[in-house]
Design a protein around this motif. Structure first.
Motif, PDB file in Angstrom:
ATOM      1  N   GLN A 289       0.985  -1.159   0.001  1.00 13.35           N
ATOM      2  CA  GLN A 289       0.175  -0.072   0.119  1.00 13.35           C
ATOM      3  C   GLN A 289       0.898   1.261  -0.052  1.00 13.35           C
ATOM      4  O   GLN A 289       0.240   2.373  -0.321  1.00 13.35           O
ATOM      5  CB  GLN A 289      -0.890   0.163   1.175  1.00 13.35           C
ATOM      6  N   GLU A 290       2.091   1.277   0.364  1.00  6.07           N
ATOM      7  CA  GLU A 290       2.876   2.291   0.455  1.00  6.07           C
ATOM      8  C   GLU A 290       3.374   3.018  -0.986  1.00  6.07           C
ATOM      9  O   GLU A 290       3.614   4.121  -0.838  1.00  6.07           O
ATOM     10  CB  GLU A 290       4.172   2.159   1.371  1.00  6.07           C
ATOM     11  N   SER A 291       3.342   2.072  -1.818  1.00  3.33           N
ATOM     12  CA  SER A 291       3.710   2.789  -3.104  1.00  3.33           C
ATOM     13  C   SER A 291       2.661   2.699  -3.970  1.00  3.33           C
ATOM     14  O   SER A 291       2.552   3.019  -5.408  1.00  3.33           O
ATOM     15  CB  SER A 291       4.923   1.864  -3.747  1.00  3.33           C
ATOM     16  N   MET A 292       1.243   2.269  -3.647  1.00  2.00           N
ATOM     17  CA  MET A 292       0.033   2.155  -4.594  1.00  2.00           C
ATOM     18  C   MET A 292      -0.646   3.405  -4.356  1.00  2.00           C
ATOM     19  O   MET A 292      -1.326   3.445  -3.266  1.00  2.00           O
ATOM     20  CB  MET A 292      -0.659   1.047  -4.202  1.00  2.00           C
ATOM     21  N   PRO A 293      -0.904   4.207  -5.308  1.00  5.85           N
ATOM     22  CA  PRO A 293      -1.639   5.409  -5.315  1.00  5.85           C
ATOM     23  C   PRO A 293      -3.219   4.960  -5.183  1.00  5.85           C
ATOM     24  O   PRO A 293      -3.537   3.657  -5.707  1.00  5.85           O
ATOM     25  CB  PRO A 293      -1.723   6.279  -6.546  1.00  5.85           C
ATOM     26  N   VAL A 294      -4.125   5.590  -4.649  1.00  4.26           N
ATOM     27  CA  VAL A 294      -5.614   5.256  -4.678  1.00  4.26           C
ATOM     28  C   VAL A 294      -6.180   5.186  -6.120  1.00  4.26           C
ATOM     29  O   VAL A 294      -5.970   5.766  -6.981  1.00  4.26           O
ATOM     30  CB  VAL A 294      -6.538   6.571  -3.962  1.00  4.26           C
ATOM     31  N   GLU A 295      -6.694   3.822  -6.342  1.00  3.11           N
ATOM     32  CA  GLU A 295      -7.107   3.492  -7.652  1.00  3.11           C
ATOM     33  C   GLU A 295      -8.862   3.843  -7.771  1.00  3.11           C
ATOM     34  O   GLU A 295      -9.019   4.291  -8.998  1.00  3.11           O
ATOM     35  CB  GLU A 295      -7.092   1.883  -7.707  1.00  3.11           C
ATOM     36  N   LYS A 296      -9.533   3.690  -6.637  1.00  2.03           N
ATOM     37  CA  LYS A 296     -11.153   3.976  -6.789  1.00  2.03           C
ATOM     38  C   LYS A 296     -11.122   5.512  -6.346  1.00  2.03           C
ATOM     39  O   LYS A 296     -10.826   6.007  -5.231  1.00  2.03           O
ATOM     40  CB  LYS A 296     -11.727   3.177  -6.077  1.00  2.03           C
TER      41      LYS A 296
ATOM     42  N   PHE B 277      -5.041  -6.526  -2.359  1.00  2.00           N
ATOM     43  CA  PHE B 277      -5.881  -6.304  -1.145  1.00  2.00           C
ATOM     44  C   PHE B 277      -7.468  -6.771  -1.500  1.00  2.00           C
ATOM     45  O   PHE B 277      -7.974  -6.268  -2.403  1.00  2.00           O
ATOM     46  CB  PHE B 277      -5.869  -5.033  -0.743  1.00  2.00           C
ATOM     47  N   GLY B 278      -7.928  -7.656  -0.616  1.00  2.19           N
ATOM     48  CA  GLY B 278      -9.233  -8.034  -0.740  1.00  2.19           C
ATOM     49  C   GLY B 278     -10.226  -7.190  -0.109  1.00  2.19           C
ATOM     50  O   GLY B 278     -11.413  -7.123  -0.427  1.00  2.19           O
TER      51      GLY B 278
ATOM     52  N   LEU C  40     -18.298   1.578   2.266  1.00  2.04           N
ATOM     53  CA  LEU C  40     -18.722   0.206   1.789  1.00  2.04           C
ATOM     54  C   LEU C  40     -17.738   0.194   0.485  1.00  2.04           C
ATOM     55  O   LEU C  40     -18.008  -1.202  -0.287  1.00  2.04           O
ATOM     56  CB  LEU C  40     -20.082   0.176   1.518  1.00  2.04           C
ATOM     57  N   GLY C  41     -17.050   0.964  -0.030  1.00  6.30           N
ATOM     58  CA  GLY C  41     -16.127   0.881  -1.361  1.00  6.30           C
ATOM     59  C   GLY C  41     -14.859   0.848  -0.779  1.00  6.30           C
ATOM     60  O   GLY C  41     -14.616   0.897   0.454  1.00  6.30           O
ATOM     61  N   ASN C  42     -14.015   0.261  -1.832  1.00  4.69           N
ATOM     62  CA  ASN C  42     -12.602   0.047  -1.469  1.00  4.69           C
ATOM     63  C   ASN C  42     -11.786   1.184  -2.165  1.00  4.69           C
ATOM     64  O   ASN C  42     -12.280   1.508  -3.178  1.00  4.69           O
ATOM     65  CB  ASN C  42     -12.309  -1.304  -2.079  1.00  4.69           C
ATOM     66  N   ILE C  43     -10.720   1.393  -1.727  1.00  4.88           N
ATOM     67  CA  ILE C  43      -9.923   2.499  -2.503  1.00  4.88           C
ATOM     68  C   ILE C  43      -8.867   1.605  -3.297  1.00  4.88           C
ATOM     69  O   ILE C  43      -8.410   2.319  -4.179  1.00  4.88           O
ATOM     70  CB  ILE C  43      -8.980   3.343  -1.428  1.00  4.88           C
ATOM     71  N   TYR C  44      -8.574   0.434  -3.176  1.00  5.37           N
ATOM     72  CA  TYR C  44      -7.920  -0.421  -4.239  1.00  5.37           C
ATOM     73  C   TYR C  44      -8.902  -1.390  -4.940  1.00  5.37           C
ATOM     74  O   TYR C  44      -9.988  -1.672  -4.180  1.00  5.37           O
ATOM     75  CB  TYR C  44      -6.785  -1.059  -3.663  1.00  5.37           C
ATOM     76  N   GLY C  45      -8.382  -2.169  -5.817  1.00  2.00           N
ATOM     77  CA  GLY C  45      -9.351  -3.304  -6.335  1.00  2.00           C
ATOM     78  C   GLY C  45      -9.395  -4.277  -5.573  1.00  2.00           C
ATOM     79  O   GLY C  45      -8.495  -4.375  -4.747  1.00  2.00           O
ATOM     80  N   SER C  46     -10.362  -4.997  -5.599  1.00  2.00           N
ATOM     81  CA  SER C  46     -10.560  -6.062  -4.517  1.00  2.00           C
ATOM     82  C   SER C  46     -10.866  -7.660  -5.281  1.00  2.00           C
ATOM     83  O   SER C  46     -11.398  -8.260  -4.736  1.00  2.00           O
ATOM     84  CB  SER C  46     -11.894  -5.595  -3.845  1.00  2.00           C
TER      85      SER C  46
END
Length: 249
Positions: free
Chosen positions: A176-183, A227-228, A215-221
């Protein structure tokens, strides 16, 4: 999308019994607008988990409330906001013996991510107490959406210390430290409890504690994603000032 529709229907159904029974209650047509400001404590529910403390940030914007009815002792209204909010997460980086993790630069590792949103909550607002010139207590709940603006990272190292000799991190989830917000669209449900003081000439002063569950995620699940789950949890404390535009009485 199904979750958003379900939350909106829940809010409508909460208010509908009161508005539909206007012949039993006392009709109101009171419109108030104003401003709000407060502080947000947030984290992100990661799976795999990431050890965190609470991230602090500000929240503030415009408020509007429409009171439609007094039904027995309950004052029924719709309340909404358009806010700028800084949320995110702050990592709690410790060894297996709960000691700070020292990086190769000699510093105890620190990491936090701040994500800024325009947040739009819409609440069914129910209050009990003095409608004018006095105190009342209220409960409100409903859906909230967040529109992503930007993000920033604060850390004091280049490469995390993942040593296995006891000096490295006990929690080795670092993707997560190198991943920008996807959603870019966040959504969930919020609920709050508070107190209001009203004065006919001055206006309305509200103090509230609120919790938001994403209820949503900031990364793909999906199964192919790392990340799940990666949803927000926010604790908000805020003050609001409203002044009347129209009043029934």
């Amino acid at each position: 999308m199904k979750n958003i529709i379900s939350i909106i229907l829940f809010t409508v159904l909460l208010v509908l019994p009161h508005t539909a029974a206007a012949q039993v209650g006392q009709h109101r047509n009171d419109l108030s607008i104003g401003v709000n400001g407060g502080y947000v404590l947030s984290n992100v529910g990661f799976n795999p988990s990431v050890t965190q403390s609470l991230h602090g940030g500000i929240s503030g914007g415009l408020s509007v409330r429409y009171v439609c009815e007094r039904y027995f002792n309950a004052i029924c209204s719709i309340y909404g906001e358009v806010n700028y909010a800084s949320v995110g997460w702050k990592e709690k980086i410790l060894t297996s013996t709960d000691q700070p993790v020292i990086n190769s630069n000699g510093l105890a590792e620190e990491y936090s991510r701040t994500v800024n949103y325009v947040q739009i909550p819409v609440f069914a607002h129910l209050a009990w107490g003095r409608e004018h010139d006095g105190f009342s207590f209220f409960f409100q709940t409903g859906p909230q959406i967040g529109i992503y603006l930007n993000e920033s990272t604060s850390k004091n190292y280049d490469t995390p210390n993942l040593a296995t000799d006891g000096t490295g991190r006990s929690n080795v989830t670092v993707a997560q430290e190198s991943m920008p917000v996807e959603k870019k669209l966040d959504y969930g449900i919020a609920a709050g409890l508070g107190m209001e003081y009203s004065n006919r000439r001055v206006g309305h002063f509200l103090l509230e504690a609120r919790y938001y569950y994403g209820l949503g995620n900031i990364y793909g699940s999906s199964k192919k994603d790392y990340f799940g789950k990666s949803n927000y949890g926010n604790i908000v404390v805020k003050a609001t000032y409203l002044f009347d535009i129209t009043k029934t009485k």
